[in-house]
Design a protein around this motif. Structure first.
Motif, PDB file in Angstrom:
ATOM      1  N   SER A   1       5.515 -24.867 -26.360  1.00 15.63           N
ATOM      2  CA  SER A   1       6.590 -25.696 -26.456  1.00 15.63           C
ATOM      3  C   SER A   1       6.592 -26.744 -27.091  1.00 15.63           C
ATOM      4  CB  SER A   1       7.707 -25.560 -25.371  1.00 15.63           C
ATOM      5  OG  SER A   1       6.592 -25.759 -24.257  1.00 15.63           O
ATOM      6  N   ASP A   2       4.660 -27.206 -26.579  1.00 11.50           N
ATOM      7  CA  ASP A   2       4.050 -28.991 -26.049  1.00 11.50           C
ATOM      8  C   ASP A   2       2.825 -28.709 -26.831  1.00 11.50           C
ATOM      9  OD1 ASP A   2       3.967 -31.392 -26.751  1.00 11.50           O
ATOM     10  OD2 ASP A   2       4.153 -32.208 -24.572  1.00 11.50           O
ATOM     11  N   SER A   3       2.279 -28.577 -27.407  1.00  8.81           N
ATOM     12  CA  SER A   3       0.864 -28.598 -27.393  1.00  8.81           C
ATOM     13  C   SER A   3       0.066 -27.379 -26.982  1.00  8.81           C
ATOM     14  CB  SER A   3       0.614 -29.505 -27.857  1.00  8.81           C
ATOM     15  OG  SER A   3       0.504 -30.120 -28.755  1.00  8.81           O
ATOM     16  N   LEU A   4       0.658 -26.423 -26.024  1.00  5.17           N
ATOM     17  CA  LEU A   4      -0.042 -25.668 -25.396  1.00  5.17           C
ATOM     18  C   LEU A   4      -1.175 -25.533 -25.327  1.00  5.17           C
ATOM     19  CD1 LEU A   4       0.294 -24.452 -22.335  1.00  5.17           C
ATOM     20  CD2 LEU A   4       1.129 -22.079 -23.651  1.00  5.17           C
ATOM     21  N   GLU A   5      -2.528 -25.617 -24.971  1.00  2.00           N
ATOM     22  CA  GLU A   5      -3.515 -24.928 -24.213  1.00  2.00           C
ATOM     23  C   GLU A   5      -4.254 -24.757 -23.463  1.00  2.00           C
ATOM     24  OE1 GLU A   5      -6.676 -27.349 -26.276  1.00  2.00           O
ATOM     25  OE2 GLU A   5      -5.871 -28.643 -27.378  1.00  2.00           O
ATOM     26  N   TYR A   6      -4.912 -23.529 -23.111  1.00  4.11           N
ATOM     27  CA  TYR A   6      -4.929 -22.614 -21.942  1.00  4.11           C
ATOM     28  C   TYR A   6      -6.335 -22.057 -22.132  1.00  4.11           C
ATOM     29  CZ  TYR A   6      -3.125 -19.494 -23.979  1.00  4.11           C
ATOM     30  OH  TYR A   6      -2.449 -17.868 -25.201  1.00  4.11           O
ATOM     31  N   CYS A   7      -7.520 -22.237 -21.229  1.00  2.00           N
ATOM     32  CA  CYS A   7      -8.644 -21.200 -21.117  1.00  2.00           C
ATOM     33  C   CYS A   7      -8.036 -20.577 -20.073  1.00  2.00           C
ATOM     34  CB  CYS A   7      -9.783 -21.911 -19.980  1.00  2.00           C
ATOM     35  SG  CYS A   7     -10.181 -23.275 -20.967  1.00  2.00           S
ATOM     36  N   TYR A   8      -8.815 -18.842 -20.215  1.00  4.55           N
ATOM     37  CA  TYR A   8      -8.387 -18.408 -19.118  1.00  4.55           C
ATOM     38  C   TYR A   8     -10.202 -16.942 -19.692  1.00  4.55           C
ATOM     39  CZ  TYR A   8      -8.295 -15.056 -23.775  1.00  4.55           C
ATOM     40  OH  TYR A   8      -7.964 -14.533 -24.395  1.00  4.55           O
ATOM     41  N   VAL A   9     -10.383 -15.903 -18.409  1.00  2.00           N
ATOM     42  CA  VAL A   9     -11.261 -14.844 -18.338  1.00  2.00           C
ATOM     43  C   VAL A   9     -10.725 -13.607 -18.044  1.00  2.00           C
ATOM     44  CG1 VAL A   9     -13.268 -15.003 -16.466  1.00  2.00           C
ATOM     45  CG2 VAL A   9     -13.051 -16.738 -16.747  1.00  2.00           C
ATOM     46  N   LYS A  10     -10.979 -12.843 -18.956  1.00  2.00           N
ATOM     47  CA  LYS A  10     -10.536 -11.711 -18.323  1.00  2.00           C
ATOM     48  C   LYS A  10     -11.530 -11.193 -17.639  1.00  2.00           C
ATOM     49  CE  LYS A  10      -7.744 -10.791 -22.594  1.00  2.00           C
ATOM     50  NZ  LYS A  10      -6.869 -10.353 -23.632  1.00  2.00           N
ATOM     51  N   PHE A  11     -11.169 -10.288 -16.540  1.00  2.00           N
ATOM     52  CA  PHE A  11     -11.718  -9.479 -16.090  1.00  2.00           C
ATOM     53  C   PHE A  11     -11.486  -8.411 -15.282  1.00  2.00           C
ATOM     54  CE2 PHE A  11      -9.473 -12.225 -14.124  1.00  2.00           C
ATOM     55  CZ  PHE A  11      -9.560 -11.377 -12.132  1.00  2.00           C
ATOM     56  N   HIS A  12     -12.818  -7.233 -14.709  1.00  2.03           N
ATOM     57  CA  HIS A  12     -12.019  -5.963 -14.574  1.00  2.03           C
ATOM     58  C   HIS A  12     -13.551  -5.307 -13.356  1.00  2.03           C
ATOM     59  CE1 HIS A  12     -15.311  -3.512 -17.545  1.00  2.03           C
ATOM     60  NE2 HIS A  12     -14.504  -4.395 -17.724  1.00  2.03           N
ATOM     61  N   GLY A  13     -13.642  -4.492 -12.991  1.00  2.00           N
ATOM     62  CA  GLY A  13     -14.407  -3.465 -11.900  1.00  2.00           C
ATOM     63  C   GLY A  13     -13.818  -3.918 -10.461  1.00  2.00           C
ATOM     64  N   ARG A  14     -14.868  -3.111  -9.405  1.00  2.00           N
ATOM     65  CA  ARG A  14     -14.457  -2.502  -8.646  1.00  2.00           C
ATOM     66  C   ARG A  14     -13.867  -3.599  -7.456  1.00  2.00           C
ATOM     67  NH1 ARG A  14     -19.252   1.426  -6.304  1.00  2.00           N
ATOM     68  NH2 ARG A  14     -20.368  -0.855  -7.669  1.00  2.00           N
ATOM     69  N   ARG A  15     -14.960  -5.423  -7.945  1.00  2.00           N
ATOM     70  CA  ARG A  15     -14.434  -6.197  -7.332  1.00  2.00           C
ATOM     71  C   ARG A  15     -13.158  -7.169  -7.185  1.00  2.00           C
ATOM     72  NH1 ARG A  15     -18.128 -11.300  -6.118  1.00  2.00           N
ATOM     73  NH2 ARG A  15     -17.234 -12.302  -4.784  1.00  2.00           N
ATOM     74  N   SER A  16     -12.517  -6.667  -8.347  1.00  2.00           N
ATOM     75  CA  SER A  16     -11.225  -8.045  -9.544  1.00  2.00           C
ATOM     76  C   SER A  16     -10.694  -7.264  -8.400  1.00  2.00           C
ATOM     77  CB  SER A  16     -11.243  -6.890 -10.939  1.00  2.00           C
ATOM     78  OG  SER A  16     -10.941  -5.232 -10.794  1.00  2.00           O
ATOM     79  N   ASP A  17      -9.982  -6.544  -7.897  1.00  2.00           N
ATOM     80  CA  ASP A  17      -8.497  -5.985  -7.100  1.00  2.00           C
ATOM     81  C   ASP A  17      -8.593  -6.712  -5.530  1.00  2.00           C
ATOM     82  OD1 ASP A  17      -7.151  -4.684  -8.747  1.00  2.00           O
ATOM     83  OD2 ASP A  17      -7.859  -2.432  -7.872  1.00  2.00           O
ATOM     84  N   GLU A  18      -9.991  -6.960  -5.366  1.00  2.00           N
ATOM     85  CA  GLU A  18      -9.845  -7.342  -3.906  1.00  2.00           C
ATOM     86  C   GLU A  18     -10.084  -8.716  -3.678  1.00  2.00           C
ATOM     87  OE1 GLU A  18     -14.191  -6.540  -2.024  1.00  2.00           O
ATOM     88  OE2 GLU A  18     -14.161  -4.309  -3.009  1.00  2.00           O
ATOM     89  N   LEU A  19     -10.165  -9.394  -5.093  1.00  2.00           N
ATOM     90  CA  LEU A  19      -9.980 -10.718  -5.770  1.00  2.00           C
ATOM     91  C   LEU A  19      -8.304 -11.069  -5.697  1.00  2.00           C
ATOM     92  CD1 LEU A  19     -13.312 -11.314  -8.493  1.00  2.00           C
ATOM     93  CD2 LEU A  19     -13.038 -12.904  -5.629  1.00  2.00           C
TER      94      LEU A  19
END
Length: 264
Positions: A79-97
């Motif tokens: 809505s107003d010059s939105l910028e964001y960063c992200y990390v995509k992840f998976h694996g057995r430990r991902s749900d624990e996090l």
């Protein structure tokens, strides 16, 4: 001049926590609703906008952190010059996090410290030789800043998750098995699990098995039958069907993709 997105890929597949995409999004490439193919942790860098997850919308602004779980329908609009960063992840430990933060709380979180400079620095210096280390560092550091679920609310839920992780590779293991092991009524623990996790236990168990199957593929296993059995799927044909539904490709196609990426 239109700002360009920055996307850096990690082809290291040797860990049980795998960060695949490390992105600085400056344009609205995720403004159309789609289904997340893996988990994603996001930080708003500048501006403001709207986040929709499972048809629930929230306003987001600089400094906001949000998590999009695999399988969720979502879109992000500026809505107003939105910028964001992200990390995509998976694996057995991902749900624990993910389970270490309040899965019943808001979709959007705030950190007690300004983590934006850390994110932007890491993505700026990330390259083929270090993107796996930097993206994982950003992920773990950000999770450490989020408020965990109170122990008194999570004790039964944590027990359910722990027992599930210990037994999911047994194809006979299910909600009734879990109830018998921990001494609770199956309908009660089913409701507790859905309250905390936001999905049914059967879906969680299926996704956990699928994640393990992907992990085995990334470790070099190529026998669909063996992968299915080791991941808790008694029927390889059923495994192939649910895998294609979740990932958009058959197990054989996915293995071929991994092999191709490893040669690049």
């Amino acid at each position: 001049m239109e700002k360009q997105n920055v996307c850096k890929y990690n082809f290291n597949r040797s860990s049980d926590l795998i960060c695949t995409n490390f992105v600085h999004e400056r344009n609205e490439s995720q403004h159309e609703e789609s289904i997340a193919k893996c988990h994603g942790l996001y930080v708003v860098i500048n501006g403001s906008g709207t986040l929709s997850v499972q048809e629930k919308q929230k306003d987001i602004k600089r400094g906001d952190i949000f998590l999009i779980r695999r399988g969720s329908r979502f879109f992000i609009r500026s809505s107003d010059s939105l910028e964001y960063c992200y990390v995509k992840f998976h694996g057995r430990r991902s749900d624990e996090l993910i389970e270490r933060i309040d899965s019943c709380g808001d979709t959007v979180y705030r950190s007690e410290s300004d983590i934006i400079p850390f994110w932007t620095h890491c993505i700026d210096v990330a390259e083929k030789g270090n993107v796996d280390l930097l993206s994982e560092s950003v992920l773990l550091y950000t999770f450490a800043q989020l408020k965990p679920m109170p122990p008194e609310q999570s004790s039964l839920f944590s027990t359910m998750v722990e027992v599930t992780h210990d037994n999911f590779s047994d194809s006979d293991f299910n909600l009734l098995s879990l109830a018998a092991k921990i001494g609770y009524d199956d309908k009660y623990i089913s409701s507790v699990f859905k309250k905390h996790k936001g999905i049914t236990y059967s879906r969680y168990l299926r996704e956990l098995r699928l994640q393990h199957a992907v992990f085995l593929m990334e470790q070099g296993l190529v026998s669909i039958k063996n992968i299915a059995i080791l991941s808790g799927f008694g029927d390889p044909l059923y495994f192939s069907k649910v895998f294609k539904t979740a990932y958009g490709s058959t197990p054989k196609e996915y293995i071929k993709k991994i092999q191709t990426e490893s040669k690049e």
